[in-house]
Design an enzyme around this catalytic site. Structure first.
Site: not given
Ligand code: 1HE
Length: 259
Positions: A113, A133
Site C-alpha cells: 500500500e 490481509e
Molecule cells: C512482524 C511482521 C509484521 C515480520 N508485524 N511483526 N504483514 C504480514 O502478514 C507479513 C508477515 N511477515 C512475514 O511474512 C515475514 O516476516 C516476511 C516474509 C516479511 C519476512 O520473513 P523473514 O524470514 O525475513 O523474517 P521473520 O523471521 O518472519 O521476521 C522477523 C521478525 O519480524 C519476527 O519477530 P521476532 O520478534 O520473532 O524476531 C517477526 O514476527 C517480525 N515481523 N513481519 C509484526 N507484519 C494498513 S493495513 C495493512 C494490513 C497489513 O499490512 S496485513 C499484512 C501484514
C-alpha cells in the site's frame, strides 16, 4: 518533529531526500509510531529536496502493518488506525515533490500500500509482492483498495487477497506493480539516478503530476479536461518553462532519448 525519528532514517543528498524505513529487525513492519513518523517526514522535508526516495533498511522493503497493533483493537480503534494510514499515504501521494520507492525483498500488505502511494517504483529482482490481509482475516486499510486496482486491476487484487498469491519481481513488473526492474543490488543506483533526473524538472510540472493528474483521473471527463487545460496553462506561463522551450527551439536542449 523534524529529523529525530526512531524508525526512520533521513538524509539530504543534493536535491534528493532519502527516507529509509529503519526497523530491519521487524522487517520494517509499520507500527503506529512509524506511521506517525512517515506522515511527519512527508509534511516537513527540507525545502532543498526536489524529489524523495523511500527505501527499506535490511533484507526487505516492508512487511506491512505491524500486526501487534491490531491484536487487541476494537472496531473504532481499527477505524482510526486505518485513517492514520490514509492520512500518511495521502501525504506521500500528494507530496509537493515526486516520490520514488526502491523495493526489495518483501513488499507486502501495508508495504505494498505504501509503495502504491509513491509515484515511481523501482524493484530489484529480490522483490516479492503479496496482500496477506486475506490470510490474516483482515482487509487492506492503508488505501490499497483505492490505489492498487489502478495499478493492476480489480481482478488481480482480488485474486491476491483471496488466494494469497505472491508475485515475484519480474511478474510484478509485467503487471504494473513496478515501472522499473533492476538486478539485485543495483536498485539504489537506478532509483537515485531517476530521483536526480526528476529533481531537475520544472517544479510546476512535478506538482501537476503529483497533485493534479491523480485528481483528473479520479474526476469526470469534462472537469478533467478543464483541469488539464488550467494546469498546462499555468505550467507554460512560468519563466523556467519559457526558458526550456527556448532552449529546445534554439538547439540547446536534449532531444527525446538523449541522456
Ligand atoms: C512482524 C511482521 C509484521 C515480520 N508485524 N511483526 N504483514 C504480514 O502478514 C507479513 C508477515 N511477515 C512475514 O511474512 C515475514 O516476516 C516476511 C516474509 C516479511 C519476512 O520473513 P523473514 O524470514 O525475513 O523474517 P521473520 O523471521 O518472519 O521476521 C522477523 C521478525 O519480524 C519476527 O519477530 P521476532 O520478534 O520473532 O524476531 C517477526 O514476527 C517480525 N515481523 N513481519 C509484526 N507484519 C494498513 S493495513 C495493512 C494490513 C497489513 O499490512 S496485513 C499484512 C501484514
Amino acid at each position: 518533529m523534524g529529523t529525530d525519528y526512531k524508525n526512520i532514517k533521513t538524509e539530504l543528498k543534493g536535491k534528493v531526500f532519502l527516507v529509509g524505513l529503519n526497523r530491519p529487525e521487524k522487517r520494517n513492519a509499520v507500527n503506529t509510531e512509524t506511521i506517525v513518523e512517515i506522515e511527519d517526514v512527508f509534511s516537513n522535508f527540507p525545502k532543498e529536496a526536489k524529489c524523495i526516495l523511500i527505501y527499506g533498511e535490511g533484507k526487505h522493503f516492508c512487511a506491512g502493518l505491524d500486526l501487534s497493533d491490531l491484536k487487541e483493537s476494537s472496531a473504532i480503534e481499527g477505524m482510526l488506525h486505518s485513517r492514520k494510514w490514509h492520512s500518511a499515504m495521502d501525504k506521500i501521494q500528494f507530496s509537493t515533490v515526486p516520490v520514488v520507492a526502491l523495493l526489495h525483498g518483501a513488499c507486502v500488505g501495508g508495504g505494498l500500500e505504501l509503495a502504491s502511494a509513491c509515484h515511481i517504483r523501482v524493484a530489484d529482482e529480490s522483490t516479492f509482492y503479496a496482500l496477506p490481509e486475506g490470510q490474516r482475516g483482515i482487509f487492506v486499510g492503508g488505501g490499497g483498495s483505492v490505489r492498487l486496482p489502478k495499478l493492476i486491476g480489480v481482478s488481480r487484487m482480488t485474486d491476491m487477497m483471496l488466494t494469497g498469491r505472491v508475485y515475484k519481481a519480474e511478474e510484478g513488473y509485467q503487471i504494473g506493480l513496478s515501472q522499473y526492474i533492476e538486478e539485485t543490488g543495483k536498485g539504489m543506483e537506478k532509483a537515485e539516478e531517476l530521483a536526480e533526473k526528476i529533481s531537475e524538472n520544472a517544479p510546476m510540472t512535478n506538482f501537476a503530476l503529483t497533485n493534479i493528474l491523480p485528481r483528473i483521473v479520479d474526476g469526470g471527463h469534462d472537469v478533467g479536461l478543464m483541469m488539464e487545460s488550467m494546469a498546462g496553462a499555468i505550467a507554460q506561463d512560468a519563466p523556467e518553462a519559457k526558458q526550456r522551450l527556448r532552449d529546445f527551439l534554439e538547439g540547446r536542449a536534449k532531444k527525446v532519448g538523449e541522456n
